[in-house]
Scaffold this motif. Structure first.
Motif, PDB file in Angstrom:
ATOM      1  N   ASP A  36       8.105  -5.632   7.882  1.00 39.40           N
ATOM      2  CA  ASP A  36       7.539  -5.163   6.629  1.00 39.40           C
ATOM      3  C   ASP A  36       7.465  -3.645   6.669  1.00 39.40           C
ATOM      4  O   ASP A  36       6.804  -3.080   7.538  1.00 39.40           O
ATOM      5  N   PRO A  37       8.139  -2.959   5.755  1.00 37.37           N
ATOM      6  CA  PRO A  37       8.116  -1.498   5.798  1.00 37.37           C
ATOM      7  C   PRO A  37       6.719  -0.913   5.619  1.00 37.37           C
ATOM      8  O   PRO A  37       6.406   0.132   6.174  1.00 37.37           O
ATOM      9  N   VAL A  38       5.870  -1.620   4.881  1.00 40.66           N
ATOM     10  CA  VAL A  38       4.507  -1.129   4.683  1.00 40.66           C
ATOM     11  C   VAL A  38       3.734  -1.201   5.996  1.00 40.66           C
ATOM     12  O   VAL A  38       3.028  -0.262   6.376  1.00 40.66           O
ATOM     13  N   ARG A  39       3.878  -2.298   6.711  1.00 41.88           N
ATOM     14  CA  ARG A  39       3.205  -2.437   8.008  1.00 41.88           C
ATOM     15  C   ARG A  39       3.732  -1.412   9.009  1.00 41.88           C
ATOM     16  O   ARG A  39       2.979  -0.894   9.822  1.00 41.88           O
ATOM     17  N   MET A  40       5.014  -1.131   8.953  1.00 41.93           N
ATOM     18  CA  MET A  40       5.584  -0.136   9.862  1.00 41.93           C
ATOM     19  C   MET A  40       5.061   1.263   9.535  1.00 41.93           C
ATOM     20  O   MET A  40       4.823   2.069  10.425  1.00 41.93           O
ATOM     21  N   MET A  41       4.888   1.547   8.247  1.00 39.78           N
ATOM     22  CA  MET A  41       4.434   2.864   7.824  1.00 39.78           C
ATOM     23  C   MET A  41       2.943   3.050   8.084  1.00 39.78           C
ATOM     24  O   MET A  41       2.521   4.103   8.562  1.00 39.78           O
ATOM     25  N   LEU A  42       2.135   2.025   7.793  1.00 36.42           N
ATOM     26  CA  LEU A  42       0.683   2.150   7.908  1.00 36.42           C
ATOM     27  C   LEU A  42       0.140   1.727   9.267  1.00 36.42           C
ATOM     28  O   LEU A  42      -0.983   2.053   9.605  1.00 36.42           O
ATOM     29  N   GLY A  43       0.924   0.975  10.027  1.00 32.31           N
ATOM     30  CA  GLY A  43       0.461   0.505  11.326  1.00 32.31           C
ATOM     31  C   GLY A  43       0.038  -0.950  11.278  1.00 32.31           C
ATOM     32  O   GLY A  43      -0.267  -1.486  10.211  1.00 32.31           O
ATOM     33  N   PRO A  44      -0.009  -1.587  12.430  1.00 35.57           N
ATOM     34  CA  PRO A  44      -0.310  -3.022  12.459  1.00 35.57           C
ATOM     35  C   PRO A  44      -1.777  -3.357  12.197  1.00 35.57           C
ATOM     36  O   PRO A  44      -2.104  -4.492  11.882  1.00 35.57           O
ATOM     37  N   MET A  45      -2.676  -2.390  12.298  1.00 29.96           N
ATOM     38  CA  MET A  45      -4.108  -2.668  12.159  1.00 29.96           C
ATOM     39  C   MET A  45      -4.619  -2.518  10.725  1.00 29.96           C
ATOM     40  O   MET A  45      -5.806  -2.661  10.483  1.00 29.96           O
ATOM     41  N   VAL A  46      -3.761  -2.241   9.771  1.00 28.00           N
ATOM     42  CA  VAL A  46      -4.185  -2.052   8.388  1.00 28.00           C
ATOM     43  C   VAL A  46      -4.546  -3.409   7.774  1.00 28.00           C
ATOM     44  O   VAL A  46      -3.957  -4.441   8.119  1.00 28.00           O
ATOM     45  N   SER A  47      -5.503  -3.391   6.879  1.00 27.37           N
ATOM     46  CA  SER A  47      -5.925  -4.644   6.250  1.00 27.37           C
ATOM     47  C   SER A  47      -4.860  -5.143   5.273  1.00 27.37           C
ATOM     48  O   SER A  47      -4.032  -4.374   4.769  1.00 27.37           O
ATOM     49  N   ALA A  48      -4.891  -6.421   4.995  1.00 28.66           N
ATOM     50  CA  ALA A  48      -3.904  -7.040   4.105  1.00 28.66           C
ATOM     51  C   ALA A  48      -4.012  -6.490   2.688  1.00 28.66           C
ATOM     52  O   ALA A  48      -2.993  -6.305   2.004  1.00 28.66           O
ATOM     53  N   SER A  49      -5.234  -6.209   2.237  1.00 28.98           N
ATOM     54  CA  SER A  49      -5.393  -5.717   0.867  1.00 28.98           C
ATOM     55  C   SER A  49      -4.815  -4.304   0.716  1.00 28.98           C
ATOM     56  O   SER A  49      -4.178  -3.994  -0.293  1.00 28.98           O
ATOM     57  N   VAL A  50      -5.019  -3.455   1.716  1.00 30.79           N
ATOM     58  CA  VAL A  50      -4.458  -2.100   1.669  1.00 30.79           C
ATOM     59  C   VAL A  50      -2.936  -2.152   1.749  1.00 30.79           C
ATOM     60  O   VAL A  50      -2.235  -1.438   1.024  1.00 30.79           O
ATOM     61  N   ALA A  51      -2.411  -3.029   2.603  1.00 32.03           N
ATOM     62  CA  ALA A  51      -0.955  -3.175   2.725  1.00 32.03           C
ATOM     63  C   ALA A  51      -0.350  -3.657   1.416  1.00 32.03           C
ATOM     64  O   ALA A  51       0.693  -3.150   0.972  1.00 32.03           O
ATOM     65  N   GLU A  52      -1.008  -4.608   0.774  1.00 32.19           N
ATOM     66  CA  GLU A  52      -0.489  -5.136  -0.495  1.00 32.19           C
ATOM     67  C   GLU A  52      -0.560  -4.082  -1.595  1.00 32.19           C
ATOM     68  O   GLU A  52       0.373  -3.939  -2.392  1.00 32.19           O
ATOM     69  N   GLN A  53      -1.649  -3.334  -1.641  1.00 29.89           N
ATOM     70  CA  GLN A  53      -1.782  -2.279  -2.648  1.00 29.89           C
ATOM     71  C   GLN A  53      -0.707  -1.207  -2.446  1.00 29.89           C
ATOM     72  O   GLN A  53      -0.092  -0.747  -3.409  1.00 29.89           O
ATOM     73  N   THR A  54      -0.468  -0.816  -1.213  1.00 28.23           N
ATOM     74  CA  THR A  54       0.564   0.188  -0.922  1.00 28.23           C
ATOM     75  C   THR A  54       1.940  -0.333  -1.292  1.00 28.23           C
ATOM     76  O   THR A  54       2.759   0.399  -1.851  1.00 28.23           O
ATOM     77  N   ALA A  55       2.211  -1.608  -0.991  1.00 31.40           N
ATOM     78  CA  ALA A  55       3.502  -2.199  -1.334  1.00 31.40           C
ATOM     79  C   ALA A  55       3.717  -2.209  -2.844  1.00 31.40           C
ATOM     80  O   ALA A  55       4.818  -1.941  -3.329  1.00 31.40           O
ATOM     81  N   LYS A  56       2.665  -2.505  -3.601  1.00 37.25           N
ATOM     82  CA  LYS A  56       2.779  -2.494  -5.061  1.00 37.25           C
ATOM     83  C   LYS A  56       3.004  -1.081  -5.586  1.00 37.25           C
ATOM     84  O   LYS A  56       3.790  -0.870  -6.504  1.00 37.25           O
ATOM     85  N   GLU A  57       2.309  -0.093  -4.995  1.00 41.92           N
ATOM     86  CA  GLU A  57       2.487   1.295  -5.419  1.00 41.92           C
ATOM     87  C   GLU A  57       3.906   1.790  -5.131  1.00 41.92           C
ATOM     88  O   GLU A  57       4.460   2.572  -5.894  1.00 41.92           O
ATOM     89  N   MET A  58       4.478   1.310  -4.032  1.00 43.55           N
ATOM     90  CA  MET A  58       5.839   1.720  -3.675  1.00 43.55           C
ATOM     91  C   MET A  58       6.892   0.926  -4.437  1.00 43.55           C
ATOM     92  O   MET A  58       8.081   1.253  -4.366  1.00 43.55           O
ATOM     93  N   GLY A  59       6.478  -0.120  -5.147  1.00 39.52           N
ATOM     94  CA  GLY A  59       7.415  -0.920  -5.920  1.00 39.52           C
ATOM     95  C   GLY A  59       8.127  -1.979  -5.109  1.00 39.52           C
ATOM     96  O   GLY A  59       9.133  -2.530  -5.556  1.00 39.52           O
ATOM     97  N   LEU A  60       7.608  -2.310  -3.933  1.00 41.63           N
ATOM     98  CA  LEU A  60       8.262  -3.295  -3.076  1.00 41.63           C
ATOM     99  C   LEU A  60       7.977  -4.727  -3.507  1.00 41.63           C
ATOM    100  O   LEU A  60       8.606  -5.645  -2.996  1.00 41.63           O
ATOM    101  N   ARG A  61       7.045  -4.936  -4.424  1.00 40.69           N
ATOM    102  CA  ARG A  61       6.743  -6.283  -4.910  1.00 40.69           C
ATOM    103  C   ARG A  61       7.378  -6.546  -6.270  1.00 40.69           C
ATOM    104  O   ARG A  61       7.188  -7.609  -6.847  1.00 40.69           O
ATOM    105  N   ASP A  62       8.135  -5.588  -6.774  1.00 39.55           N
ATOM    106  CA  ASP A  62       8.863  -5.790  -8.036  1.00 39.55           C
ATOM    107  C   ASP A  62      10.038  -6.731  -7.795  1.00 39.55           C
ATOM    108  O   ASP A  62      10.507  -6.879  -6.657  1.00 39.55           O
ATOM    109  N   PRO A  63      10.563  -7.346  -8.856  1.00 37.90           N
ATOM    110  CA  PRO A  63      11.760  -8.183  -8.693  1.00 37.90           C
ATOM    111  C   PRO A  63      12.944  -7.360  -8.155  1.00 37.90           C
ATOM    112  O   PRO A  63      13.031  -6.154  -8.386  1.00 37.90           O
ATOM    113  N   ILE A  64      13.825  -8.023  -7.452  1.00 37.09           N
ATOM    114  CA  ILE A  64      14.961  -7.348  -6.817  1.00 37.09           C
ATOM    115  C   ILE A  64      15.815  -6.584  -7.826  1.00 37.09           C
ATOM    116  O   ILE A  64      16.195  -5.438  -7.559  1.00 37.09           O
TER     117      ILE A  64
END
Length: 141
Positions: A36-64
């Motif tokens: 997961d690029p978000v986990r790699m960028m933020l580190g393995p200890m980040v919470s799931a909610s922060v990882a999901e929010q960052t992924a949405k901000e980066m557009g990684l949860r948009d359709p392909i």
């Protein structure tokens, strides 16, 4: 004349198809990389909610298809991404690049100015190569 025009149009069309296929291949390879690029960028200890929010901000949860459209539009506008860094790091990098540019011989300045929008990578490499004083390179050769 008609043959040359037909040949030119076919070559342009083939080139455009090739560029689209290469863009699709690169996009696919970037998405297939394991992890997961978000986990790699933020580190393995980040919470799931922060990882999901960052992924949405980066557009990684948009359709392909939406992600691919954004990828192509960024390529066309020259936005190849970047490394998140502080303003101080950006200013230091810009100052180093400008110092290297100013240390180039006058003939290289013309090359720099004429090709900077076209090939910034080549110009940056030229600037890095030119960071040594011109005289020391000519004596060592």
């Amino acid at each position: 004349m008609l043959f040359a025009l037909d040949f030119f149009i076919r070559r342009i069309a083939q080139g455009l198809v090739l560029v689209v296929l290469v863009a699709m291949l690169i996009f696919t390879l970037l998405r297939v990389v394991p992890g997961d690029p978000v986990r790699m960028m933020l580190g393995p200890m980040v919470s799931a909610s922060v990882a999901e929010q960052t992924a949405k901000e980066m557009g990684l949860r948009d359709p392909i298809p939406v992600q691919f459209g954004r990828y192509v539009s960024q390529i066309l506008t020259g936005d190849f991404g970047g490394v998140p860094s502080s303003e101080a790091h950006k200013a230091a990098a810009l100052a180093a690049r400008e110092a290297a540019r100013l240390s180039m011989p006058p003939t290289a300045h013309r090359f720099w100015a004429s090709s900077q929008p076209v090939c910034p990578t080549a110009c940056s490499l030229l600037a890095l190569h030119s960071s040594l004083p011109w005289e020391s390179r000519s004596r060592s050769a």
